[in-house]
Write a protein that holds these residues in place. Sequence first.
Motif: not given
Length: 218
Positions: A10-12, A98-105, A134-142
């Motif tokens: 998944l790409v959001i 199974p599903a893996l989500l990533v963003g566009m950043d 993610a380096a800013d404390g978030g996450f880029w993949a789940l």
Amino acid sequence: MPPHGPTTLLVIAKEPVPGRVKTRLTPPFTPHEAARLAEAALADTLNALLRVPARQRVLVLDGRPGAWLPDGYDVLPQAGGGLDARIAAAFASCPGGPALLVGMDTPQLTPELLAPATGPEGWSAPGRAWLGPAADGGFWALGLAEPDPELVRGVPMSTPHTGAAQRWRLLRAGLAVGELPVLRDVDTAEDAAEVARQAPPDGRFATLHARLWGAVPR
């Protein structure tokens, strides 16, 4: 043909429209340039995932598809609500498995970075989850072995503690959380410069950033 595998990818993303995406890149970039960088980051991400083994590839999009969308993706509209609700709805759209989500950043994303979660052993353990901090404390993949939207809904998003909160939610549910490499999101001009250095040099993002950055007045 893209490689097959057990995982739904998944790409959001947001449609890269000037004034709606990457507003923290302005200045030094103009809104139009920021949107072009967002488009390049999204295109690089989508093309990288075409080389990742997957059962299905889905773009969960706020907006309309454009010429930047390669073949091989189904497109679903994003749900309303906050980011947690939109991510939860993306997982709820999966048929199971199974599903893996990533963003566009993260245009520095490569198939190798995702290999622990998408390779043959990625889902071999029961109750598995994957988190890409993610380096800013978030996450880029789940990644979730069973895409339960309640594992995301209510997690506070866009804070320095989002990644930790999401990890705690997964652990509290009794899941075994594997960790993917830490990546830096493209949010600010400083981020964009660092990510461009890490991204494939022949990719759209690195190429465009070099051209635009060279024209920015100093």
